[in-house]
Design a protein around this motif. Structure first.
Motif, PDB file in Angstrom:
ATOM      1  N   CYS A  63      43.773  23.492 -13.340  1.00 20.49           N
ATOM      2  CA  CYS A  63      43.058  23.874 -14.551  1.00 20.49           C
ATOM      3  C   CYS A  63      43.267  22.870 -15.676  1.00 20.49           C
ATOM      4  CB  CYS A  63      43.530  25.256 -14.985  1.00 20.49           C
ATOM      5  SG  CYS A  63      42.605  25.948 -16.347  1.00 20.49           S
ATOM      6  N   CYS A  64      42.171  22.312 -16.160  1.00 18.41           N
ATOM      7  CA  CYS A  64      42.213  21.415 -17.305  1.00 18.41           C
ATOM      8  C   CYS A  64      42.740  22.188 -18.510  1.00 18.41           C
ATOM      9  CB  CYS A  64      40.820  20.867 -17.601  1.00 18.41           C
ATOM     10  SG  CYS A  64      40.689  19.977 -19.160  1.00 18.41           S
ATOM     11  N   GLN A  65      43.710  21.606 -19.206  1.00 22.90           N
ATOM     12  CA  GLN A  65      44.318  22.297 -20.347  1.00 22.90           C
ATOM     13  C   GLN A  65      43.317  22.605 -21.448  1.00 22.90           C
ATOM     14  OE1 GLN A  65      47.270  19.984 -22.381  1.00 22.90           O
ATOM     15  NE2 GLN A  65      45.978  18.159 -22.451  1.00 22.90           N
ATOM     16  N   TRP A  66      42.214  21.881 -21.502  1.00 25.00           N
ATOM     17  CA  TRP A  66      41.212  22.081 -22.543  1.00 25.00           C
ATOM     18  C   TRP A  66      40.172  23.123 -22.141  1.00 25.00           C
ATOM     19  CZ3 TRP A  66      42.938  19.974 -26.749  1.00 25.00           C
ATOM     20  CH2 TRP A  66      43.737  18.844 -26.664  1.00 25.00           C
ATOM     21  N   ALA A  67      40.077  23.428 -20.859  1.00 28.34           N
ATOM     22  CA  ALA A  67      39.027  24.320 -20.372  1.00 28.34           C
ATOM     23  C   ALA A  67      39.386  25.794 -20.478  1.00 28.34           C
ATOM     24  CB  ALA A  67      38.681  23.992 -18.922  1.00 28.34           C
ATOM     25  N   GLU A  68      40.667  26.102 -20.409  1.00 24.61           N
ATOM     26  CA  GLU A  68      41.059  27.514 -20.347  1.00 24.61           C
ATOM     27  C   GLU A  68      42.409  27.714 -21.009  1.00 24.61           C
ATOM     28  OE1 GLU A  68      41.262  31.291 -20.059  1.00 24.61           O
ATOM     29  OE2 GLU A  68      39.440  30.305 -19.389  1.00 24.61           O
ATOM     30  N   PHE A  69      42.420  27.943 -22.295  1.00 24.43           N
ATOM     31  CA  PHE A  69      43.673  28.129 -23.020  1.00 24.43           C
ATOM     32  C   PHE A  69      44.353  29.448 -22.676  1.00 24.43           C
ATOM     33  CE2 PHE A  69      42.433  24.537 -25.170  1.00 24.43           C
ATOM     34  CZ  PHE A  69      41.407  24.699 -26.085  1.00 24.43           C
ATOM     35  N   ALA A  70      43.606  30.536 -22.712  1.00 23.87           N
ATOM     36  CA  ALA A  70      44.195  31.876 -22.610  1.00 23.87           C
ATOM     37  C   ALA A  70      44.953  32.075 -21.307  1.00 23.87           C
ATOM     38  CB  ALA A  70      43.115  32.938 -22.768  1.00 23.87           C
ATOM     39  N   SER A  71      44.341  31.744 -20.192  1.00 29.18           N
ATOM     40  CA  SER A  71      44.999  31.960 -18.898  1.00 29.18           C
ATOM     41  C   SER A  71      46.220  31.072 -18.741  1.00 29.18           C
ATOM     42  CB  SER A  71      44.020  31.719 -17.753  1.00 29.18           C
ATOM     43  OG  SER A  71      43.014  32.700 -17.784  1.00 29.18           O
ATOM     44  N   LEU A  72      46.142  29.848 -19.232  1.00 30.69           N
ATOM     45  CA  LEU A  72      47.301  28.958 -19.143  1.00 30.69           C
ATOM     46  C   LEU A  72      48.431  29.440 -20.051  1.00 30.69           C
ATOM     47  CD1 LEU A  72      45.538  25.483 -19.022  1.00 30.69           C
ATOM     48  CD2 LEU A  72      46.708  26.654 -17.154  1.00 30.69           C
ATOM     49  N   ASP A  73      48.091  29.903 -21.238  1.00 31.79           N
ATOM     50  CA  ASP A  73      49.111  30.388 -22.166  1.00 31.79           C
ATOM     51  C   ASP A  73      49.798  31.653 -21.662  1.00 31.79           C
ATOM     52  OD1 ASP A  73      48.630  28.310 -23.892  1.00 31.79           O
ATOM     53  OD2 ASP A  73      47.413  29.477 -25.291  1.00 31.79           O
ATOM     54  N   CYS A 116      36.389  21.489 -18.225  1.00 31.60           N
ATOM     55  CA  CYS A 116      35.494  21.669 -19.372  1.00 31.60           C
ATOM     56  C   CYS A 116      34.054  21.416 -18.945  1.00 31.60           C
ATOM     57  CB  CYS A 116      35.816  20.659 -20.473  1.00 31.60           C
ATOM     58  SG  CYS A 116      37.438  20.824 -21.189  1.00 31.60           S
ATOM     59  N   GLY A 117      33.148  22.108 -19.595  1.00 36.70           N
ATOM     60  CA  GLY A 117      31.748  21.804 -19.410  1.00 36.70           C
ATOM     61  C   GLY A 117      31.456  20.428 -19.996  1.00 36.70           C
ATOM     62  N   ASP A 118      30.364  19.831 -19.587  1.00 38.49           N
ATOM     63  CA  ASP A 118      30.033  18.481 -20.040  1.00 38.49           C
ATOM     64  C   ASP A 118      29.978  18.365 -21.559  1.00 38.49           C
ATOM     65  OD1 ASP A 118      29.928  17.707 -17.399  1.00 38.49           O
ATOM     66  OD2 ASP A 118      27.761  17.997 -17.235  1.00 38.49           O
ATOM     67  N   ASP A 119      29.488  19.381 -22.240  1.00 34.47           N
ATOM     68  CA  ASP A 119      29.376  19.322 -23.704  1.00 34.47           C
ATOM     69  C   ASP A 119      30.720  19.453 -24.411  1.00 34.47           C
ATOM     70  OD1 ASP A 119      26.648  19.040 -23.492  1.00 34.47           O
ATOM     71  OD2 ASP A 119      26.236  21.179 -23.756  1.00 34.47           O
ATOM     72  N   ASP A 120      31.683  20.103 -23.770  1.00 37.85           N
ATOM     73  CA  ASP A 120      32.992  20.334 -24.380  1.00 37.85           C
ATOM     74  C   ASP A 120      34.051  19.309 -23.978  1.00 37.85           C
ATOM     75  OD1 ASP A 120      32.159  22.642 -25.694  1.00 37.85           O
ATOM     76  OD2 ASP A 120      32.592  23.910 -23.957  1.00 37.85           O
ATOM     77  N   LYS A 158      35.599  29.607 -24.742  1.00 36.11           N
ATOM     78  CA  LYS A 158      34.678  30.541 -25.406  1.00 36.11           C
ATOM     79  C   LYS A 158      34.132  31.590 -24.438  1.00 36.11           C
ATOM     80  CE  LYS A 158      32.536  26.800 -26.754  1.00 36.11           C
ATOM     81  NZ  LYS A 158      31.521  25.867 -27.209  1.00 36.11           N
ATOM     82  N   ASN A 159      34.185  31.293 -23.139  1.00 37.44           N
ATOM     83  CA  ASN A 159      33.631  32.193 -22.119  1.00 37.44           C
ATOM     84  C   ASN A 159      34.713  33.157 -21.632  1.00 37.44           C
ATOM     85  OD1 ASN A 159      31.284  30.632 -22.331  1.00 37.44           O
ATOM     86  ND2 ASN A 159      31.893  29.310 -20.645  1.00 37.44           N
ATOM     87  N   LEU A 160      35.009  34.138 -22.430  1.00 33.68           N
ATOM     88  CA  LEU A 160      36.064  35.097 -22.096  1.00 33.68           C
ATOM     89  C   LEU A 160      35.778  35.797 -20.772  1.00 33.68           C
ATOM     90  CD1 LEU A 160      36.676  36.680 -25.606  1.00 33.68           C
ATOM     91  CD2 LEU A 160      38.042  34.937 -24.442  1.00 33.68           C
ATOM     92  N   GLY A 161      36.786  35.889 -19.930  1.00 34.35           N
ATOM     93  CA  GLY A 161      36.655  36.565 -18.649  1.00 34.35           C
ATOM     94  C   GLY A 161      36.096  35.694 -17.548  1.00 34.35           C
ATOM     95  N   ASP A 162      35.555  34.548 -17.899  1.00 33.76           N
ATOM     96  CA  ASP A 162      34.934  33.653 -16.928  1.00 33.76           C
ATOM     97  C   ASP A 162      35.954  33.138 -15.909  1.00 33.76           C
ATOM     98  OD1 ASP A 162      32.688  32.186 -15.968  1.00 33.76           O
ATOM     99  OD2 ASP A 162      33.449  30.384 -16.972  1.00 33.76           O
ATOM    100  N   PHE A 163      37.136  32.794 -16.379  1.00 34.51           N
ATOM    101  CA  PHE A 163      38.179  32.250 -15.519  1.00 34.51           C
ATOM    102  C   PHE A 163      38.540  33.236 -14.406  1.00 34.51           C
ATOM    103  CE2 PHE A 163      42.678  31.654 -14.483  1.00 34.51           C
ATOM    104  CZ  PHE A 163      42.704  30.306 -14.154  1.00 34.51           C
ATOM    105  N   LYS A 164      38.854  34.459 -14.782  1.00 36.10           N
ATOM    106  CA  LYS A 164      39.243  35.475 -13.798  1.00 36.10           C
ATOM    107  C   LYS A 164      38.116  35.752 -12.805  1.00 36.10           C
ATOM    108  CE  LYS A 164      40.930  40.229 -13.394  1.00 36.10           C
ATOM    109  NZ  LYS A 164      40.579  40.224 -12.010  1.00 36.10           N
TER     110      LYS A 164
END
Length: 186
Positions: A63-73, A116-120, A158-164
Motif C-alpha cells: 500500500c502506497c503511503q499516500w493512497a490510504e492513510f486510515a488503514s495504514l494508521d 494513488c489515482g493518477d490525479d492524486d 477520500k474514498n472511505l471504505g474503498d480499501f476494505k
C-alpha cells in the motif's frame, strides 16, 4: 566527475520520501524500504500466514503511503485480518516488481497493490517508468499463469471504505481461483 555519495540536508528534509522517487539516478533509498530488507518483511509475513492458514487465501497488500492513510494508521501490526498482511510502500513508483514475485514464491496466494489515482499521485515524474515496470510484471505473471493473483487498485484517502471493499473483493477472487485449482488437482 567522480561518483559521489548523495548527502541529505536534514534541515530541509521532511521525511516524505519524494527525493527517492524523483532521483533520476535512483541513488537514494529510504531506510527500512531497501529491497533486501523489504524481501525479509515479505518472508516474515508469509511465514506468519502459513502458521495461521485458514480457508481464506493469504493476501499481501502493498500500500502506497499516500493512497490510504486510515488503514495504514490503524494497522500497526501489519496484519489486517488473519489472512491479509499489509506492507506500506513509500510510493507506488518505488514498488519493485521482484517483491511481487517474492510474495508469490514465499506462499502468498495473491498480491494487491493499492496506489494513488493518477490525479492524486505525488510522483508524476516517475509514473511512466512505474507503468512500464508494471507492464513487464504483468507480462511475466501472465506467462507464468499467475496474472489473476496480482492486481493494482488506484484509490484515494477520500474514498472511505474503498480499501476494505477492494481487499475483500480481491481475496474472494483469489479464493475462487484456489478452489478451481484444488478441484483440478483432485
Amino acid at each position: 566527475q567522480p561518483l559521489a555519495t548523495p548527502e541529505v540536508d536534514y534541515t530541509k528534509c521532511t521525511g516524505c520520501g519524494a527525493c527517492v522517487v524523483v532521483c533520476p539516478l535512483v541513488a537514494l533509498e529510504i531506510h527500512g524500504y531497501e529491497c533486501a530488507l523489504f524481501a525479509e518483511l515479505i518472508m516474515e509475513h508469509a511465514d506468519r500466514m502459513k502458521k495461521i492458514r485458514a480457508q481464506s487465501p493469504a493476501i499481501l497488500v502493498l500500500c502506497c503511503q499516500w493512497a490510504e492513510f486510515a488503514s495504514l494508521d490503524q494497522n500497526h501490526s501489519g496484519v489486517d485480518k488473519p489472512n491479509t498482511a499489509i506492507l506500506e510502500i513509500p510510493c507506488f513508483s518505488k514498488l519493485d516488481p521482484i517483491n511481487v514475485f517474492q510474495a508469490l514464491l514465499y506462499g502468498f496466494d495473491g498480491v494487491l497493490v493499492v496506489a494513488c489515482g493518477d490525479d492524486d499521485c505525488k510522483s508524476k515524474e516517475s509514473r511512466l517508468t512505474t507503468e512500464n515496470n508494471m507492464k513487464v510484471l504483468r507480462t511475466s505473471l501472465r506467462r507464468m499463469g499467475l496474472e489473476n493473483r496480482f492486481r493494482i487498485h488506484k484509490t484515494s484517502p477520500k474514498n472511505l471504505g474503498d480499501f476494505k471493499r477492494e481487499v475483500d473483493s480481491f481475496a474472494n477472487e483469489v479464493l475462487a481461483l484456489k478452489g478451481g485449482q484444488e478441484a483440478k488437482h483432485e
